[in-house]
Structures are given as structure tokens and as C-alpha cells.
Design a protein around this motif. Structure first.
Motif, short mmCIF file in Angstrom:
data_model
loop_
_atom_site.label_atom_id
_atom_site.label_comp_id
_atom_site.label_asym_id
_atom_site.label_seq_id
_atom_site.Cartn_x
_atom_site.Cartn_y
_atom_site.Cartn_z
N PHE A 64 194.13 -37.33 147.13
CA PHE A 64 195.28 -37.99 146.53
C PHE A 64 196.08 -37.02 145.66
O PHE A 64 197.30 -36.93 145.75
CB PHE A 64 194.80 -39.19 145.70
N LYS A 65 195.36 -36.27 144.85
CA LYS A 65 196.03 -35.34 143.92
C LYS A 65 196.79 -34.26 144.67
O LYS A 65 197.93 -33.93 144.33
CB LYS A 65 194.99 -34.68 143.01
N VAL A 66 196.17 -33.70 145.70
CA VAL A 66 196.81 -32.60 146.43
C VAL A 66 198.10 -33.07 147.07
O VAL A 66 199.11 -32.37 147.06
CB VAL A 66 195.84 -32.00 147.48
N PHE A 67 198.08 -34.29 147.61
CA PHE A 67 199.27 -34.72 148.35
C PHE A 67 200.29 -35.47 147.50
O PHE A 67 201.41 -35.70 147.96
CB PHE A 67 198.87 -35.56 149.56
N THR A 68 199.95 -35.88 146.30
CA THR A 68 200.98 -36.48 145.45
C THR A 68 201.51 -35.46 144.46
O THR A 68 202.66 -35.04 144.52
CB THR A 68 200.43 -37.70 144.69
N GLU A 69 200.66 -35.03 143.56
CA GLU A 69 201.12 -34.12 142.52
C GLU A 69 201.10 -32.68 143.00
O GLU A 69 201.93 -31.87 142.58
CB GLU A 69 200.21 -34.29 141.29
N GLY A 70 200.20 -32.35 143.89
CA GLY A 70 200.04 -30.96 144.30
C GLY A 70 199.14 -30.24 143.32
O GLY A 70 198.72 -30.81 142.32
N PHE A 71 198.85 -28.98 143.62
CA PHE A 71 197.98 -28.23 142.69
C PHE A 71 198.84 -27.41 141.74
O PHE A 71 199.96 -27.03 142.06
CB PHE A 71 197.01 -27.34 143.47
N ARG A 72 198.27 -27.18 140.57
CA ARG A 72 199.00 -26.39 139.57
C ARG A 72 198.76 -24.91 139.82
O ARG A 72 197.64 -24.50 140.10
CB ARG A 72 198.53 -26.76 138.16
#
Lengths: 166, 455
Positions: B374-382
Motif C-alpha cells: 500500500f505504501k509503495v503504491f500510494t505514497e511511494g518510498f522516500r
């Protein structure tokens, strides 16, 4: 890395840092930018690989070596030495109120289109450029689109009337 | 606007402007002699004079005093079929001889660098892949390499070698496309059909591997999107064998053919000094005899472990650039065969859940995997703060990516150094004194891809 004579003189008390990928980066003040690029050219950096501008309006807290005054714009030049197989980067701070820096077209004719692009998209002027006109945007465009205060908004596009239901 | 009119003066042009006022590019266009400052005219006439050492053209030789009545400014493009997209050249002619040339670009400008600032690093590849649409995988590669340099992730060897395989196949397909269009520009329609036929084989393999013929979004930060399909070795070998055999057919069709040689030899020549000063890279620089190929001189991926030759020319003319591209297809096939032999097993992407999403099967059984996905595809990685410039050898030359990160999941600034954009500057030099009939051949020889020129 040892710097040959011309670069050594021009680099004296210019803040420097070793970037990632071992690219050496120099941060000259605006007045000494042209001289420094010229010194690099004398010392075997035959090609100006890339020139672009960055607008740091919304990212003021970036990491710069001590002695460099942060300004809104930065002109970034990547020089390439084919004989020594290495690159150096020159980053110049350009203030918002007078966004101008010396042109290096007289040293590297290849900077022509790149400086026009930086002027067109970022509004940084290059003093001494022979033909500083817009290159990508239309002639009557207002503003400089890559600036951070230029909205991403859309321009309404007119389509012909959509076909109705059959 | 009044300023433009005074600058461009000239009764004929002014009259012709009335109808075309809406499409005018104003000061970006080539102005008449009367309306051009002497300094600028001297620079444009002897485009080579821009080179500080000069020497190539004697300033005294240039006839700046020629009147506008003797010459004619014509437009070529942006809709000319041979200009490879929406390139517009303004040419000043004396009879059939080209005196001055100015490329007017920007007709395909879609603000991709600005768009790149609005997309996360995960989405970034879908954007850059559309720049140089004839070698999309190279664009993805340079963006991914720049992102990975900032992330400081180490790729598994298989990912590196898959990337090399795909980028060499891309070079083959891009050069085949060039052979096709160059053939058509010179009147060899058979070559055009052959070039497209062979390129289609490579694209079919790309479709099998990535799902798409172009704009793949296959090479991504952290590795590649999917492993190679079953039986890929056979597909690749068929491509290698067929394309290699057919390059010798091209030899028979073009290389020795008198008409082709007449049209290319000595046309559009450029010296090494000019090419270097104008920042030209790729086949243009190599055609002048400078053995500069980033795969050899500043190796990235694992090119330092492979055996290949850097093809160089001697005269810097159209024929040399043709020969270089033809032989680079053969060199790429040599490279592809080595890569097939030595392809290491293992992961095709880095197993770092902060960078690459978990496999689909894991999402059903692990809460953590679901969160990561979910994180990778919504917010992306920092991506850590910093800046980096990465360059690779695309089929057209040095393709660079200057990436500035402010620590968020979107690039703060993404600048692509498009080789076509920079290489286009050599066109006025190559065209100086050439015939109008050769203009098309010279443009083709520069090989600009307008998607990358205008970005």
C-alpha cells in the motif's frame, strides 16, 4: 584528486564538496563562475555535458558547504573530461531579485541550447549569450514554467463537438 | 510585438506574417539578414565560428554583406515528413546552397520535467519512458540508476544483467529504426520496410517480456518489473541470428551501392573539435574518430565485464555515421550473446520492501506485506536528500539524469539531458554550404527524436 595549475588557482577558496558518484562539486560565487569554468576548460574538460537550473523556493534547507550563501536559484553545470575520464560539477547560486549569471557560450558553444532552455523554463538570464530567446515554450508565453511558484494547472483544450448518441 | 516587427523588418516577411501571426515563434525564428545584428549574423553564417579556437572558417571569407534580395528563407517543417517528428528548420538559401540554418523546436514540448516533479519515484518511469520513444528502456534505466544512486541500494546481479540485455536489444531496435528512416530519406524504400520488419521482432520480444511494445515501465528503481519469460534464450537467439544475417543484406543493399555512397560520403561532415565544442555525443562524436562510448569509458551496470568494440569513423560524414550505426547493431548482438551465456540466476529486483513491492502471494498472508504494498503504491518510498548526475550511453549519445531530492517521495527536480536536444545543435554546422537536397539526409544522420528534444 590533484588539480592542474589553472584550476588550482581558480579554485582557491571556492567551497567544494565531493558529491555522490565521486563527482567533485565546486560552489563558486557568481562573479567567479565564468573564470572557474574557463580554468576547467584549460585543464582538459573538453565538453560541457549538461547545464540546467534548479529553483529551491520550497526547499530552502538544503545542504551546502560552509561559506556558500543560499539563494533561490542554482545553475548546475556538469563538465566532462574525455582525456581524464572524469566529471566535475559546478553549482552557482543565483539570487531571486537578479536572476542572471555569465554565459559560458563563449567557452563551450554547446551551452547555447542548454542556456536558452534554462532561461525559457526557469527565467535565469545568461549575460553575454548571443541569442537568449525562448526555445521550448511559445514566444508569447508568460512566466517560466519550471519555477516552483508556477502552477501545474491545466490549459483548457478545445475539442470539436463530441459525436452524439447514435 | 512591435519589437518583433522591427527586429524582423523586411517587407515580404512582414506581409507573410499576417496570415501566420498565430503560429509565429517570433525571435526564435531565423531573421532576415537586414534584421540581424552583424555579430549574430557572423555567428549564424559560419556556425563553426562559435568555436573559440575558430580557425575552421576565416572570418574574412564570410560574406555578411550579401543582400536579402539574393537569398531566400524557407521553412522546412514542422510537418515535413522527413524531419522525424515536429522538427522545424529555417534555412536561408542561395539557389540550392544552404547558407544559414536554425532549428526551431518546442512543438512537442509537454513539460515532462515539470510533470516529473509531481510523480513519485515509483511513477517516474512511466513519465521518462515517453521522452525518447525509440529507446524507452534507456530512459527508464537512467532514471532508475539515478534514483538508486540516491537510495544507495545494491542491485542483485540478475537485475543488472537483465537491464543490460534489454538496453542492448533496445539499441538494436533503435538503430534498425534509424536504418529504416535513413533509407527512406535517401529514397531506399526497401530499406525502410526491412528496418521495420526486423525491429518488429525485437518489439515482439519486448511485448512478451514487459507487456508493451513501447513505453514499457519495465526497468524500475530497485530492479526490473518482471523476470524474463520462459524460453527467452531461444527468442533472443532467433533475434540475434536473424538480425545479424540481415545486416549483411543491408551491406549489399546500401553499403556498396554507388548512389547511396554518392549521397552520403562527404555530406554533412563535422570535425572532432566541432563535435566536442558543441557537446555532441554518441555516433556523431564517434564518427569524427573520438572513441568515446560511456559503456567503455565510464562503465555502468556490468559493461566492464563484457567484450565489445567501440566503432569509430574517420571523416565525420553521413556515411561514417551510417557505418557506425550498422556496426553497432553487430556489436550489440555480440554483447547480447555474451549476456545470454552469462546471465546469473537469482532475484530480478532488490528484496528491500521499502523500495520494491512484495510479491502478490505474500499480500494475502502477511499484514506487513499489505502495508508495504500500500505504501509503495500510494505514497511511494522516500529518497534521501541529495543530488546526483548519472549518464548512460543511449543509442543517440549521452543520456543524463540530474536528480535533486529533498527527502520526500517525489523528485524535487528531475532534469534529463537528452542527447537529441544537444546533438541537434550540430545540424547548422553540418548543413553549412550543403545542398538543400542533402538537408533531409543530414537531419536523418543526426537522428533526433523530437520527444526527447522537446520533452
Amino acid at each position: 584528486m590533484t588539480s592542474p595549475a589553472a584550476t588550482a588557482a581558480a579554485l582557491a577558496d571556492v567551497p567544494r564538496a565531493a558529491g555522490r558518484h565521486a563527482d567533485e562539486t565546486a560552489f563558486p560565487p557568481r562573479e567567479r563562475y565564468h573564470d572557474l569554468v574557463e580554468a576547467y576548460r584549460t585543464d582538459g574538460f573538453e565538453m560541457l555535458a549538461d547545464l540546467c537550473a534548479v529553483d529551491f523556493l520550497t526547499h530552502p534547507g538544503r545542504d551546502l558547504p560552509p561559506g556558500v550563501t543560499k539563494e533561490r536559484f542554482e545553475v548546475v553545470v556538469n563538465l566532462l573530461s574525455l582525456s581524464q575520464r572524469r566529471r566535475v560539477r559546478v553549482r552557482v547560486q543565483v539570487p531571486e531579485l537578479d536572476p542572471a549569471v555569465a554565459s559560458v557560450v563563449d567557452l563551450y558553444p554547446g551551452a547555447d541550447a542548454m542556456e536558452r532552455e534554462a532561461y525559457d523554463l526557469m527565467g535565469v538570464r545568461f549575460a553575454g549569450h548571443p541569442d537568449l530567446t525562448r526555445i521550448l515554450m511559445p514566444e508569447d508565453w508568460e512566466g517560466h514554467p519550471l519555477r516552483k511558484d508556477f502552477g501545474v494547472g491545466r490549459v483548457p483544450v478545445q475539442f470539436k463537438e463530441a459525436p452524439g448518441p447514435r | 510585438m512591435t519589437d518583433h516587427l522591427t527586429r524582423h523588418g523586411g517587407g515580404v516577411r512582414q506581409a507573410s506574417r499576417i496570415g501566420s501571426a498565430e503560429t509565429s515563434e517570433g525571435a526564435q525564428e531565423l531573421a532576415t539578414r537586414r534584421a540581424t545584428a552583424p555579430d549574430e549574423l557572423r555567428r549564424e553564417v559560419g556556425a563553426v565560428l562559435r568555436i573559440p579556437e575558430g580557425g575552421v572558417v576565416d572570418a574574412g571569407d564570410i560574406d555578411v554583406e550579401r543582400s536579402d534580395d539574393e537569398t531566400m528563407i524557407i521553412n522546412m517543417g514542422p510537418q515535413h515528413p522527413s524531419t522525424h517528428g515536429v522538427l522545424r528548420l529555417m534555412l536561408e538559401l542561395d539557389g540550392e546552397t544552404v547558407l544559414r540554418t536554425k532549428p526551431v523546436i518546442g512543438y512537442l514540448h509537454t513539460g515532462m520535467e515539470k510533470t516529473g516533479e509531481e510523480l513519485t519515484y515509483v511513477q517516474g518511469c512511466t513519465n521518462v519512458t515517453r521522452m525518447d520513444y525509440l529507446s524507452p528502456l534507456n530512459n527508464e534505466l537512467v532514471f532508475s540508476l539515478a534514483t538508486e544512486a540516491l537510495l544507495e541500494v545494491e542491485l542483485p546481479p540478475r537485475a543488472v544483467w537483465i537491464r543490460m540485455l534489454m538496453s542492448e536489444l533496445q539499441r538494436v531496435s533503435s538503430h534498425l529504426m534509424w536504418m529504416a528512416t535513413n533509407g527512406m530519406d535517401l529514397g531506399s524504400t526497401s530499406m525502410m520496410i526491412y528496418g521495420f520488419r526486423e525491429r518488429e521482432m525485437v518489439l515482439a520480444f519486448f511485448e512478451k517480456t514487459t507487456g508493451l511494445r513501447m513505453n514499457h515501465n519495465y526497468i524500475r528503481p530497485g530492479g526490473v518489473a518482471a523476470d524474463l519469460p520462459d524460453g527467452w534464450e531461444d527468442d533472443v537467439e532467433v533475434i540475434c541470428e536473424t538480425v545479424l544475417r540481415r545486416t549483411y543484406e543491408y551491406d549489399e543493399l546500401l553499403t556498396g551501392q554507388p548512389i547511396f555512397r554518392e549521397r552520403t560520403e562527404g555530406v554533412g561532415s563535422i570535425t572532432a573539435e566541432e563535435a566536442l565544442a558543441l557537446s555532441a555525443t554518441g555516433p556523431i562524436l564517434r564518427s569524427t574518430g573520438v572513441p568515446w562510448d560511456l559503456r567503455r569509458t565510464m562503465p555502468y551496470l556490468a559493461y566492464d565485464q563484457l567484450d565489445f568494440d567501440v566503432v569509430v569513423g574517420t571523416y565525420g560524414d553521413n556515411f561514417d555515421r551510417y557505418a557506425i550505426r550498422l556496426n553497432e547493431i553487430r556489436e550489440s548482438i555480440k554483447l547480447i550473446r555474451q549476456i545470454v551465456d552469462r546471465m546469473p540466476p537469482g532475484d530480478y529486483r532488490v528484496q528491500d520492501r521499502k523500495v520494491t513491492p512484495p510479491p502478490r502471494a505474500r499480500i494475502d498472508e502477511s499484514m506487513e506485506a499489505l502495508i508495504h504494498h500500500f505504501k509503495v503504491f500510494t505514497e511511494g518510498f522516500r529518497v534521501p536528500e541529495g543530488e546526483v548526475y548519472v549518464a548512460i550511453e543511449s543509442p543517440r549519445g549521452e543520456l543524463g539524469c540530474y536528480l535533486v531530492s529533498d527527502g520526500t517521495s517525489k523528485p524535487y527536480r528531475m532534469h534529463i539531458r537528452g542527447p537529441s536536444f544537444v546533438n541537434l545543435q550540430v545540424a547548422p554546422v553540418m548543413l553549412r554550404g550543403a545542398l538543400i537536397a542533402d538537408a533531409v539526409a543530414v537531419i536523418s544522420s543526426v537522428d533526433p527524436v523530437m520527444g526527447e528534444v522537446d520533452r
